[in-house]
Scaffold this motif. Structure first.
Motif, PDB file in Angstrom:
ATOM      1  N   ASP A   1       0.796  -1.125  -0.159  1.00  0.00           N
ATOM      2  CA  ASP A   1       0.079  -0.097  -0.029  1.00  0.00           C
ATOM      3  C   ASP A   1       1.003   1.395  -0.038  1.00  0.00           C
ATOM      4  O   ASP A   1       0.794   2.096   0.855  1.00  0.00           O
ATOM      5  N   THR A   2       1.946   1.162  -0.714  1.00  0.00           N
ATOM      6  CA  THR A   2       2.744   2.366  -0.853  1.00  0.00           C
ATOM      7  C   THR A   2       2.036   3.575  -1.745  1.00  0.00           C
ATOM      8  O   THR A   2       0.966   3.275  -2.517  1.00  0.00           O
ATOM      9  N   ALA A   3       2.615   4.685  -1.777  1.00  0.00           N
ATOM     10  CA  ALA A   3       2.330   5.967  -2.448  1.00  0.00           C
ATOM     11  C   ALA A   3       2.267   5.831  -4.044  1.00  0.00           C
ATOM     12  O   ALA A   3       1.183   5.857  -4.524  1.00  0.00           O
ATOM     13  N   PRO A   4       3.178   4.975  -4.467  1.00  0.00           N
ATOM     14  CA  PRO A   4       3.040   4.599  -6.034  1.00  0.00           C
ATOM     15  C   PRO A   4       2.058   3.583  -6.172  1.00  0.00           C
ATOM     16  O   PRO A   4       1.290   3.876  -7.342  1.00  0.00           O
ATOM     17  N   GLU A   5       1.819   2.721  -5.488  1.00  0.00           N
ATOM     18  CA  GLU A   5       0.641   1.876  -5.802  1.00  0.00           C
ATOM     19  C   GLU A   5      -0.635   2.566  -5.483  1.00  0.00           C
ATOM     20  O   GLU A   5      -1.282   2.186  -6.434  1.00  0.00           O
ATOM     21  N   ARG A   6      -0.943   3.284  -4.635  1.00  0.00           N
ATOM     22  CA  ARG A   6      -2.162   3.864  -4.711  1.00  0.00           C
ATOM     23  C   ARG A   6      -2.301   4.908  -5.813  1.00  0.00           C
ATOM     24  O   ARG A   6      -3.086   5.212  -6.348  1.00  0.00           O
ATOM     25  N   LEU A   7      -1.352   5.644  -6.158  1.00  0.00           N
ATOM     26  CA  LEU A   7      -1.304   6.345  -7.654  1.00  0.00           C
ATOM     27  C   LEU A   7      -1.835   5.582  -8.534  1.00  0.00           C
ATOM     28  O   LEU A   7      -2.720   6.174  -9.468  1.00  0.00           O
ATOM     29  N   LEU A   8      -1.272   4.393  -8.880  1.00  0.00           N
ATOM     30  CA  LEU A   8      -1.507   3.505  -9.913  1.00  0.00           C
ATOM     31  C   LEU A   8      -3.046   3.022  -9.701  1.00  0.00           C
ATOM     32  O   LEU A   8      -3.797   2.921 -10.918  1.00  0.00           O
ATOM     33  N   ARG A   9      -3.382   2.488  -8.555  1.00  0.00           N
ATOM     34  CA  ARG A   9      -4.966   2.068  -8.300  1.00  0.00           C
ATOM     35  C   ARG A   9      -5.854   3.421  -8.676  1.00  0.00           C
ATOM     36  O   ARG A   9      -6.709   3.029  -9.274  1.00  0.00           O
ATOM     37  N   SER A  10      -5.360   4.329  -8.369  1.00  0.00           N
ATOM     38  CA  SER A  10      -6.269   5.585  -8.603  1.00  0.00           C
ATOM     39  C   SER A  10      -6.489   5.579  -9.840  1.00  0.00           C
ATOM     40  O   SER A  10      -7.602   6.140 -10.671  1.00  0.00           O
ATOM     41  N   ALA A  11      -5.212   5.562 -10.823  1.00  0.00           N
ATOM     42  CA  ALA A  11      -5.400   5.940 -12.249  1.00  0.00           C
ATOM     43  C   ALA A  11      -6.221   4.625 -12.932  1.00  0.00           C
ATOM     44  O   ALA A  11      -6.996   5.146 -13.733  1.00  0.00           O
ATOM     45  N   LEU A  12      -6.051   3.427 -12.338  1.00  0.00           N
ATOM     46  CA  LEU A  12      -6.975   2.487 -12.723  1.00  0.00           C
ATOM     47  C   LEU A  12      -8.390   2.589 -12.725  1.00  0.00           C
ATOM     48  O   LEU A  12      -9.138   2.592 -13.469  1.00  0.00           O
ATOM     49  N   ARG A  13      -8.760   3.200 -11.652  1.00  0.00           N
ATOM     50  CA  ARG A  13     -10.106   3.572 -11.376  1.00  0.00           C
ATOM     51  C   ARG A  13     -10.710   4.901 -12.279  1.00  0.00           C
ATOM     52  O   ARG A  13     -11.697   4.545 -12.674  1.00  0.00           O
ATOM     53  N   GLU A  14      -9.887   6.029 -12.064  1.00  0.00           N
ATOM     54  CA  GLU A  14     -10.051   6.811 -13.085  1.00  0.00           C
ATOM     55  C   GLU A  14     -10.344   6.586 -14.437  1.00  0.00           C
ATOM     56  O   GLU A  14     -11.131   7.169 -15.286  1.00  0.00           O
ATOM     57  N   ALA A  15      -9.734   5.382 -15.106  1.00  0.00           N
ATOM     58  CA  ALA A  15      -9.772   5.080 -16.470  1.00  0.00           C
ATOM     59  C   ALA A  15     -10.736   4.004 -16.808  1.00  0.00           C
ATOM     60  O   ALA A  15     -10.987   3.661 -17.845  1.00  0.00           O
ATOM     61  N   GLY A  16     -11.605   3.707 -15.813  1.00  0.00           N
ATOM     62  CA  GLY A  16     -12.600   2.997 -15.491  1.00  0.00           C
ATOM     63  C   GLY A  16     -12.179   1.327 -15.611  1.00  0.00           C
ATOM     64  O   GLY A  16     -13.006   0.433 -16.265  1.00  0.00           O
ATOM     65  N   PHE A  17     -11.140   0.902 -15.022  1.00  0.00           N
ATOM     66  CA  PHE A  17     -10.841  -0.468 -14.935  1.00  0.00           C
ATOM     67  C   PHE A  17     -10.675  -0.816 -13.323  1.00  0.00           C
ATOM     68  O   PHE A  17      -9.653  -1.065 -12.731  1.00  0.00           O
ATOM     69  N   PRO A  18     -11.756  -0.943 -12.670  1.00  0.00           N
ATOM     70  CA  PRO A  18     -11.786  -1.262 -11.325  1.00  0.00           C
ATOM     71  C   PRO A  18     -11.838  -3.011 -11.404  1.00  0.00           C
ATOM     72  O   PRO A  18     -11.803  -3.597 -12.362  1.00  0.00           O
ATOM     73  N   GLY A  19     -12.064  -3.597 -10.198  1.00  0.00           N
ATOM     74  CA  GLY A  19     -11.993  -5.175 -10.282  1.00  0.00           C
ATOM     75  C   GLY A  19     -10.736  -5.710 -10.287  1.00  0.00           C
ATOM     76  O   GLY A  19     -10.787  -6.921 -10.611  1.00  0.00           O
ATOM     77  N   TYR A  20      -9.818  -5.193  -9.787  1.00  0.00           N
ATOM     78  CA  TYR A  20      -8.379  -5.685  -9.720  1.00  0.00           C
ATOM     79  C   TYR A  20      -8.545  -6.328  -8.254  1.00  0.00           C
ATOM     80  O   TYR A  20      -9.096  -5.985  -7.343  1.00  0.00           O
TER      81      TYR A  20
END
Length: 123
Positions: A1-20
């Motif tokens: 749960d590092t800052a870079p991981e959170r950044l990437l997860r945020s980008a995934l959600r923003e781009a419409g790719f949840p479900g990971y």
């Protein structure tokens, strides 16, 4: 749960790719982010621990022999994990924390393309 991981997860959600899934134990090496149904594994590497080729961070000054061996083992493990996943049919993406920071929270293009290609058309 590092800052870079959170950044990437945020980008995934923003781009419409949840479900990971996070740190999914059923995948070799417990990738930071997985899309099990699409067989996509994403690793977010810290520049220091995984020796980012772009950052070229200096080695610690004390106990250099230990650190050289530690970093060598980390890189060797990363390679073994990647090869095992790919041999099992997974698509593997590896990003260093500096790459994600430079993208300012945007989803990296190669990952976006693969995720987009795997989308089902809307009815």
């Amino acid at each position: 749960d590092t800052a870079p991981e959170r950044l990437l997860r945020s980008a995934l959600r923003e781009a419409g790719f949840p479900g990971y899934r996070l740190n999914w134990r059923k995948a070799q090496g417990r990738p930071d982010i997985t899309f099990p149904g699409r067989r996509i594994a994403v690793f977010v590497h810290g520049c220091f621990w995984h020796r980012c080729p772009d950052c070229r961070l200096p080695l610690p000054k004390s106990n250099r022999k230990f650190w050289v061996e530690k970093f060598r083992r980390n890189r060797a493990r990363d390679g073994r994990t990647r090869r095992a996943l790919e041999a099992d049919g997974w698509r593997v993406f590896e990003y260093y924390e500096c790459q994600l920071a430079k993208n300012e929270g945007k989803l990296p293009a190669p990952l976006r393309r693969v995720l987009k290609a795997g989308r089902r058309p809307k009815r």
